[in-house]
Motif scaffolding. Structure first.
Motif, short mmCIF file in Angstrom:
data_model
loop_
_atom_site.label_atom_id
_atom_site.label_comp_id
_atom_site.label_asym_id
_atom_site.label_seq_id
_atom_site.Cartn_x
_atom_site.Cartn_y
_atom_site.Cartn_z
N PRO A 399 5.89 11.42 0.86
CA PRO A 399 4.88 10.48 0.37
C PRO A 399 5.41 9.05 0.34
O PRO A 399 6.60 8.83 0.11
CB PRO A 399 4.60 10.98 -1.05
N GLN A 400 4.53 8.12 0.59
CA GLN A 400 4.84 6.71 0.35
C GLN A 400 3.96 6.27 -0.81
O GLN A 400 2.75 6.04 -0.64
CB GLN A 400 4.57 5.86 1.60
N ILE A 401 4.56 6.22 -1.98
CA ILE A 401 3.79 5.97 -3.21
C ILE A 401 3.56 4.48 -3.44
O ILE A 401 2.52 4.07 -3.96
CB ILE A 401 4.53 6.58 -4.42
N THR A 402 4.53 3.65 -3.05
CA THR A 402 4.43 2.21 -3.32
C THR A 402 4.55 1.41 -2.02
O THR A 402 5.57 0.76 -1.78
CB THR A 402 5.53 1.78 -4.31
N PRO A 403 3.52 1.46 -1.16
CA PRO A 403 3.59 0.70 0.09
C PRO A 403 3.53 -0.80 -0.18
O PRO A 403 3.08 -1.24 -1.24
CB PRO A 403 2.35 1.18 0.84
N ALA A 404 3.99 -1.57 0.79
CA ALA A 404 3.98 -3.03 0.64
C ALA A 404 2.56 -3.56 0.51
O ALA A 404 2.31 -4.56 -0.18
CB ALA A 404 4.67 -3.67 1.85
N GLU A 405 1.64 -2.85 1.16
CA GLU A 405 0.23 -3.24 1.04
C GLU A 405 -0.66 -2.02 1.27
O GLU A 405 -0.25 -1.04 1.90
CB GLU A 405 -0.12 -4.32 2.06
N GLY A 406 -1.86 -2.06 0.75
CA GLY A 406 -2.82 -0.99 0.97
C GLY A 406 -2.56 0.23 0.09
O GLY A 406 -1.70 0.23 -0.79
#
Length: 495
Positions: A399-406
């Motif tokens: 999972p990518q929980i804290t993306p740079a955007e979106g």
């Protein structure tokens, strides 16, 4: 037809009939197994501590013996490792299978004189069932290769220890010794890349008929054969027609294998582990592997979606249902009691009892409550590449929980052999397939909690480089299909 192949067919018929006796009487078979286990271990320290003398049935057993993983059973195992006798099982074990641990370093799994024969017989019987069903036995006259760990064993307090596959190498039947490859000297090479190169040189001009091993490492062997010969493996080994594998699902590798081989070959799936040999594929026509109910192992099951709740129910073989994801709990004639091996299974048949391995209870993604399991990501990927020329070497998902955007997302790290012509369409197909596999994931997409999958391309040999960097290249080591954190993927090299 040779005398050897005729004898193999006759032996296969005998073993098939013997298997049917217990497979057609599963509940009583398991009751007998439990009664014998309890009787044999009644005077051990574990048996005394858990009042084995008071256990009369499965319900009594569940009350007296809690479910434990290795860490919880470790105080008993430590005594066995120190050389004490009659702790988990009568006497001392014959071997320790040494495996990688999680929180406490190496794990030492006992193998006893009672449990060891089943590891050998199960692999043999899988081949014999194949012979019985298909009538194909000519391969017994060819060479067979088993990609495995080194058979060199250490010793700890009077008990030999090593990798399970290395221990098993000491028990190869005499009738296979002349056919078996690689040589003992080559098999003893510790460095995996050096070992595979030596195996290529040793086998290149041989009549290889059966090849066995974990798909990811057999793939490495096939690639090196192709590099050396400049032609498909099926042309180098014209009589190679049977691939035996275990450890991971073959389907994500199938298209790549058929391309490397140049044709289709039959395959047999096995479910071995240091803790026991649990199942093998007994039919080319039916889905799943036959659960071995008469091999000194008593099975219990917990529903995976209840596993982390308070006091979840323990199901016996007569209580399981089709298609439910269960955590596999075992009690064995090696002294593992109420032991959670970490694998999850689903039943594909109840007459006889056949299973598929659906994943690991600790390998899942549930960062948003979706609880995606290994079987689901493998099935989704398989669906997404059907009808395409896409071929995949290896993959994992995190999972990518804290993306740079979106919005957050599930990130697929894939090492392609043949990349998709349209990456956007492939990602769309993969996401749609995942939504079919897991309704909670679908709800998260519909509810705009998650955005659709993101695919990151891993450099060629990126997964091999990662495994090498953590000292787990080759042998029985496998890449987890998914994880609930980014510890693995952050170390992968992406394009």
């Amino acid at each position: 037809m040779s005398i050897k192949s005729i004898a193999a067919k006759l032996f296969a018929q005998k073993i098939y009939k013997k298997t049917q006796l217990w497979a057609n009487n599963p509940i009583e078979t398991q009751k007998k197994v439990l009664r014998k286990l309890i009787k044999d271990a009644e005077q051990t320290q574990f048996g005394i501590d858990h009042h084995f003398d008071q256990i009369k049935n499965e319900k009594d057993f569940a009350k007296q013996v809690p479910v434990r993983d290795y860490e919880a059973l470790k105080p008993y195992v430590d005594k066995v490792v120190k050389g004490e006798e009659n702790i988990l099982w009568k006497g001392k074990p014959l071997y320790f299978a040494k495996t990688s641990g999680t929180t406490s370093g190496a794990k030492y799994i006992p193998l006893t004189k009672e449990s060891m024969p089943y590891h050998i017989e199960a692999a043999r019987n899988a081949i014999l069932h194949y012979i019985h069903e298909t009538g194909k036995a000519d391969f017994v006259d060819g060479k067979m290769i088993f990609l495995q760990g080194s058979p060199i064993l250490e010793e700890k307090n009077g008990v030999k220890l090593g990798r399970l596959s290395g221990i098993v190498a000491h028990f190869v039947p005499k009738y296979l010794q002349k056919n078996r490859m690689p040589s003992w000297e080559t098999n003893c090479i510790e460095d995996w890349e050096t070992k595979v190169n030596a195996i290529v040189e040793e086998t290149f001009n041989e009549n290889m008929a059966v090849i066995s091993g974990i798909p990811s490492w057999v793939q490495m062997y096939f690639e090196k054969l192709h590099q050396k010969g400049g032609k498909p493996v099926g042309e180098i080994f014209k009589n190679f027609n049977l691939f035996i594998y275990g450890g991971v699902n073959y389907e994500p590798y199938r298209a790549k294998f058929e391309n490397l081989i140049g044709r289709k070959v039959d395959s047999i799936e096995l479910f071995p582990a240091s803790e026991g040999f649990f199942a093998y594929q007994d039919s080319q026509k039916e889905k799943g592997m036959l659960l071995l109910l008469n091999s000194g192992i008593f099975y219990e099951f917990k529903k995976s979606d209840e596993f982390y709740t308070d006091n979840p129910k323990r199901y016996t073989i007569g209580e399981v249902e089709l298609g439910v994801n269960y955590v596999l709990i075992i009690s064995t004639n090696a002294g593992l009691w109420g032991y959670n091996i970490g694998d999850t299974v689903q039943f594909t048949s109840l007459k006889p009892y056949r299973i598929i391995v659906s994943g690991r209870i600790k390998h899942y993604i549930s960062a948003f409550g979706e609880h995606v399991i290994g079987k689901e990501v493998e099935s989704a990927l398989q669906e997404a590449i059907i009808g395409t020329n896409i071929r995949i070497n290896e993959f994992t998902v995190a999972p990518q929980i804290t993306p740079a955007e979106g919005l957050p997302y599930h990130q697929w790290f894939i090492e392609f052999e043949n990349e998709p012509e349209d990456s956007v369409s492939f990602a769309e197909a993969l996401d749609n397939a995942m939504r079919k596999q897991n309704m909670y994931y679908d709800d998260l997409i519909v509810g705009k909690v998650l955005r659709k999958v993101v695919i990151s391309k891993v450099v060629k040999n990126g997964f091999q480089d990662y495994m090498k960097s953590i000292g787990k290249l080759g042998g029985q080591n496998k890449i987890p299909r998914l994880s609930n954190d980014r510890n693995i993927v952050d170390l992968l090299k992406s394009k």
